[in-house]
Design an enzyme around this catalytic site. Sequence first.
Site: not given
Ligand code: NAD
Length: 268
Positions: A31, A76-77, A170, A174, A205
């Site tokens: 995302i 790393d956030v 989780y 959220k 994703t």
């Molecule tokens: P993803 O795991 O594909 O990508 C997450 C990215 O964040 C990765 O590139 C990872 O390296 C980076 N990351 C993780 N920890 C980190 C840290 N400590 N410091 C810096 N970077 C870090 O996830 P996604 O599916 O793209 O999800 C992105 C956001 O959307 C998240 O907050 C997730 O909870 C939310 N979300 C996802 C979905 C879904 O179905 N995919 C649904 C609702 C919400």
Amino acid sequence: MKDAVLESRPILERFRLDGKVALVTGGGQGIGRAFCHALADAGARVAVVDMAREAAEAVAGELAARKAESLAVVVDVTNPDHRRQMVETVLRRWGTLTISVNNAGMGNWCDAEKVTPEDWGRIMRLNLDAVFFCAQEEARVMVKTGYGKIINTASMSGHIVNTPQNQVAYNTSKAGIIHMTRTLAAEWAARGIRMNSISPGYTRTALVENLLATPEGKSMLGRWLPMIPMNRMAEVTDLQGAVVYLASEASDYMTGHDMVIDGGYCVW
Ligand code: NAD
């Protein structure tokens, strides 16, 4: 009296982000990557923030290939020093920060009685603490210019309880983002900062794809789809319009809002 409708800039121009400076955490894939592309397409300079160096650099390269100004920031956030460095790096390169998308997050499925303090802490440190403290660093810059847009990635899981999988940490994190967003929106409105969140539903994703490749995942998808009125998962591109809207002047009177983009899941 001025006629605002006749005198304001054309509406699509108000969606443009030309010259604005944005950062996206977790921008290296999924995302966050789609958000980086959307903001860059709308004209912003974009810092791709991720702890995975290769991913951050690859996405910054994709943006550059589309003639957008970009920067990979490897942090790393969850680390306070890194959060400061993130903002300092953007300021050193571009001198300002107008748009920030606090998107990095993680999920885990675990029955509540088996969740350990470590599991709980890991989720909260990334999904909730880091979002707040990133926003704090970003706002310190934005209050100086009197204008800023902060967008947090929450989830439909902040509104509903997913089923059949159990994910108390989780869901709680959220829901916390959604109410923190409202709270900070109220506190910072007078300083020119707008803060909103985006709550995606199930989104295709890499992470979800891998999960769905397993037998457990396949049966999970069979349970999820009938609960989504549109009967499909979101593609990351389904979320791009929302981030551009919330980043742009077109949404300047919106703050403290959570945009749910879930194919109708929360409606049922
Ligand atoms: P993803 O795991 O594909 O990508 C997450 C990215 O964040 C990765 O590139 C990872 O390296 C980076 N990351 C993780 N920890 C980190 C840290 N400590 N410091 C810096 N970077 C870090 O996830 P996604 O599916 O793209 O999800 C992105 C956001 O959307 C998240 O907050 C997730 O909870 C939310 N979300 C996802 C979905 C879904 O179905 N995919 C649904 C609702 C919400």
